[in-house]
Design a protein around this motif. Structure first.
Motif, PDB file in Angstrom:
ATOM      1  N   ALA A 185       0.836  -1.198   0.000  1.00  0.00           N
ATOM      2  CA  ALA A 185       0.000   0.000   0.000  1.00  0.00           C
ATOM      3  C   ALA A 185       0.873   1.251   0.000  1.00  0.00           C
ATOM      4  O   ALA A 185       2.051   1.206   0.378  1.00  0.00           O
ATOM      5  N   PRO A 186       0.328   2.390  -0.433  1.00  0.00           N
ATOM      6  CA  PRO A 186       1.107   3.632  -0.429  1.00  0.00           C
ATOM      7  C   PRO A 186       1.693   3.932   0.948  1.00  0.00           C
ATOM      8  O   PRO A 186       0.998   3.858   1.960  1.00  0.00           O
ATOM      9  N   ALA A 187       2.979   4.246   0.975  1.00  0.00           N
ATOM     10  CA  ALA A 187       3.681   4.568   2.218  1.00  0.00           C
ATOM     11  C   ALA A 187       5.013   5.210   1.851  1.00  0.00           C
ATOM     12  O   ALA A 187       5.547   4.965   0.763  1.00  0.00           O
ATOM     13  N   PRO A 188       5.578   6.017   2.735  1.00  0.00           N
ATOM     14  CA  PRO A 188       6.843   6.694   2.419  1.00  0.00           C
ATOM     15  C   PRO A 188       8.021   5.744   2.222  1.00  0.00           C
ATOM     16  O   PRO A 188       9.006   6.123   1.581  1.00  0.00           O
ATOM     17  N   ASP A 189       7.930   4.522   2.765  1.00  0.00           N
ATOM     18  CA  ASP A 189       9.074   3.612   2.704  1.00  0.00           C
ATOM     19  C   ASP A 189       8.889   2.485   1.689  1.00  0.00           C
ATOM     20  O   ASP A 189       9.495   1.419   1.805  1.00  0.00           O
ATOM     21  N   ILE A 190       8.045   2.703   0.681  1.00  0.00           N
ATOM     22  CA  ILE A 190       7.892   1.715  -0.398  1.00  0.00           C
ATOM     23  C   ILE A 190       8.090   2.418  -1.736  1.00  0.00           C
ATOM     24  O   ILE A 190       8.052   3.647  -1.830  1.00  0.00           O
ATOM     25  N   GLN A 191       8.291   1.623  -2.776  1.00  0.00           N
ATOM     26  CA  GLN A 191       8.379   2.182  -4.125  1.00  0.00           C
ATOM     27  C   GLN A 191       7.788   1.186  -5.111  1.00  0.00           C
ATOM     28  O   GLN A 191       8.022  -0.020  -5.007  1.00  0.00           O
ATOM     29  N   ILE A 192       7.008   1.704  -6.060  1.00  0.00           N
ATOM     30  CA  ILE A 192       6.425   0.881  -7.111  1.00  0.00           C
ATOM     31  C   ILE A 192       7.201   1.138  -8.400  1.00  0.00           C
ATOM     32  O   ILE A 192       7.298   2.281  -8.860  1.00  0.00           O
ATOM     33  N   LEU A 193       7.746   0.089  -8.973  1.00  0.00           N
ATOM     34  CA  LEU A 193       8.517   0.176 -10.211  1.00  0.00           C
ATOM     35  C   LEU A 193       7.668  -0.330 -11.361  1.00  0.00           C
ATOM     36  O   LEU A 193       6.906  -1.286 -11.209  1.00  0.00           O
ATOM     37  N   ARG A 194       7.809   0.286 -12.517  1.00  0.00           N
ATOM     38  CA  ARG A 194       7.060  -0.189 -13.683  1.00  0.00           C
ATOM     39  C   ARG A 194       7.957  -0.160 -14.916  1.00  0.00           C
ATOM     40  O   ARG A 194       8.780   0.733 -15.093  1.00  0.00           O
ATOM     41  N   ASN A 209      -1.609   6.517  -9.583  1.00  0.00           N
ATOM     42  CA  ASN A 209      -2.048   7.843  -9.135  1.00  0.00           C
ATOM     43  C   ASN A 209      -3.427   7.767  -8.489  1.00  0.00           C
ATOM     44  O   ASN A 209      -3.681   8.389  -7.445  1.00  0.00           O
ATOM     45  N   ALA A 210      -4.322   6.999  -9.109  1.00  0.00           N
ATOM     46  CA  ALA A 210      -5.679   6.871  -8.577  1.00  0.00           C
ATOM     47  C   ALA A 210      -5.697   6.167  -7.222  1.00  0.00           C
ATOM     48  O   ALA A 210      -6.578   6.424  -6.395  1.00  0.00           O
ATOM     49  N   LEU A 211      -4.714   5.299  -6.991  1.00  0.00           N
ATOM     50  CA  LEU A 211      -4.652   4.551  -5.730  1.00  0.00           C
ATOM     51  C   LEU A 211      -3.914   5.313  -4.630  1.00  0.00           C
ATOM     52  O   LEU A 211      -3.794   4.817  -3.506  1.00  0.00           O
ATOM     53  N   GLY A 212      -3.406   6.497  -4.950  1.00  0.00           N
ATOM     54  CA  GLY A 212      -2.782   7.323  -3.925  1.00  0.00           C
ATOM     55  C   GLY A 212      -1.277   7.224  -3.825  1.00  0.00           C
ATOM     56  O   GLY A 212      -0.680   7.729  -2.866  1.00  0.00           O
ATOM     57  N   TYR A 213      -0.634   6.607  -4.813  1.00  0.00           N
ATOM     58  CA  TYR A 213       0.827   6.560  -4.816  1.00  0.00           C
ATOM     59  C   TYR A 213       1.362   7.889  -5.353  1.00  0.00           C
ATOM     60  O   TYR A 213       1.020   8.298  -6.464  1.00  0.00           O
ATOM     61  N   THR A 214       2.190   8.559  -4.576  1.00  0.00           N
ATOM     62  CA  THR A 214       2.759   9.828  -5.012  1.00  0.00           C
ATOM     63  C   THR A 214       3.873   9.584  -6.023  1.00  0.00           C
ATOM     64  O   THR A 214       4.330   8.451  -6.215  1.00  0.00           O
ATOM     65  N   SER A 215       4.340  10.653  -6.649  1.00  0.00           N
ATOM     66  CA  SER A 215       5.411  10.515  -7.639  1.00  0.00           C
ATOM     67  C   SER A 215       6.688   9.974  -7.004  1.00  0.00           C
ATOM     68  O   SER A 215       7.460   9.259  -7.653  1.00  0.00           O
ATOM     69  N   ASP A 216       6.924  10.303  -5.728  1.00  0.00           N
ATOM     70  CA  ASP A 216       8.114   9.795  -5.040  1.00  0.00           C
ATOM     71  C   ASP A 216       8.044   8.291  -4.804  1.00  0.00           C
ATOM     72  O   ASP A 216       9.076   7.653  -4.575  1.00  0.00           O
ATOM     73  N   MET A 217       6.847   7.746  -4.828  1.00  0.00           N
ATOM     74  CA  MET A 217       6.668   6.306  -4.608  1.00  0.00           C
ATOM     75  C   MET A 217       6.706   5.518  -5.910  1.00  0.00           C
ATOM     76  O   MET A 217       6.552   4.294  -5.891  1.00  0.00           O
TER      77      MET A 217
END
Length: 221
Positions: A185-194, A209-217
């Motif tokens: 889930a979105p959190a400051p200590d995770i990152q989603i790679l694509r 973006n719709a799920l709440g992941y910021t650009s930093d994530m």
């Protein structure tokens, strides 16, 4: 890419989706890191020693490194590229031909434990940088990073990395619901790679973006 030593030379293996436009490589962890044979400013030629057709659109290419003691020197998440059109190069290449390659290229930076978890959304040839990162983490016993991978492909036959048994998992396009179920889930200590075809990358960015992941994530290879 994978490094495969033989009695005569080290082989550099590339699983390439011929319709793809990018090339990435798996990373081999060395306790001592000799200087790599790549050059980010000029093309270096590598000899094709083995070509194996895996499916109508996918083939594995293995290139010899310059010497028996050479290492490629490609950091995790970075890539290299040939001169000219990649798909044309690979379709026309025969064993014994040389491929000019430049690298490493890329802005992804990886340090063990830099995040609590990586979520990975890969499509087709986009599995390559994910596999590189997964391998580096699993080969480092001190790295406790959690890994979550969703890998999409046109068919099982087109997959560079196939499941060991018959597939009974999800099918279809990657949806927001799949990401919610299988990625952190979105959190400051995770990152989603694509990494995947342009249309997929655009769709995944919209989902995230719709799920709440910021650009930093988020990070796109």
């Amino acid at each position: 890419m994978e490094f495969m030593p033989t009695p005569y030379y080290q082989l550099l293996g590339i699983a390439v989706t011929l319709a793809g436009v990018g090339m990435a490589a798996a990373y081999l962890y060395y306790r001592k890191k000799p200087k790599g044979c790549l050059n980010p400013e000029k093309f270096i030629e590598f000899k094709l020693v083995k070509k194996t057709q895996l499916s109508p659109n996918t083939a594995r290419f293995r290139f010899a490194l310059p010497t028996p003691t050479s290492v490629l020197g490609l950091p995790v998440g970075h890539h290299m590229y040939p001169s000219g059109r990649m798909s044309h190069h690979f379709r026309e290449m025969r064993e014994g031909d040389y491929l000019p390659v430049m690298g490493p290229k890329g802005s992804f930076k990886y340090k063990p434990g830099q995040v609590r978890a990586f979520g990975m959304l890969a499509g087709g040839f986009g599995i390559n940088p994910m596999f590189a990162l997964i391998r580096a983490i699993l080969e480092n016993p001190k790295d406790k990073t959690n890994l979550h991978l969703i890998y999409a492909c046109v068919s099982l036959e087109e997959m560079s990395l196939k499941p060991p048994t018959a597939w009974n998992g999800g099918t279809g396009f990657i949806t927001k619901e799949m990401i919610q179920t299988h990625c952190p889930a979105p959190a400051p200590d995770i990152q989603i790679l694509r990494c995947g075809p342009p249309a997929m990358n655009k769709a995944m960015e919209a989902h995230l973006n719709a799920l709440g992941y910021t650009s930093d994530m988020q990070f796109e290879f």
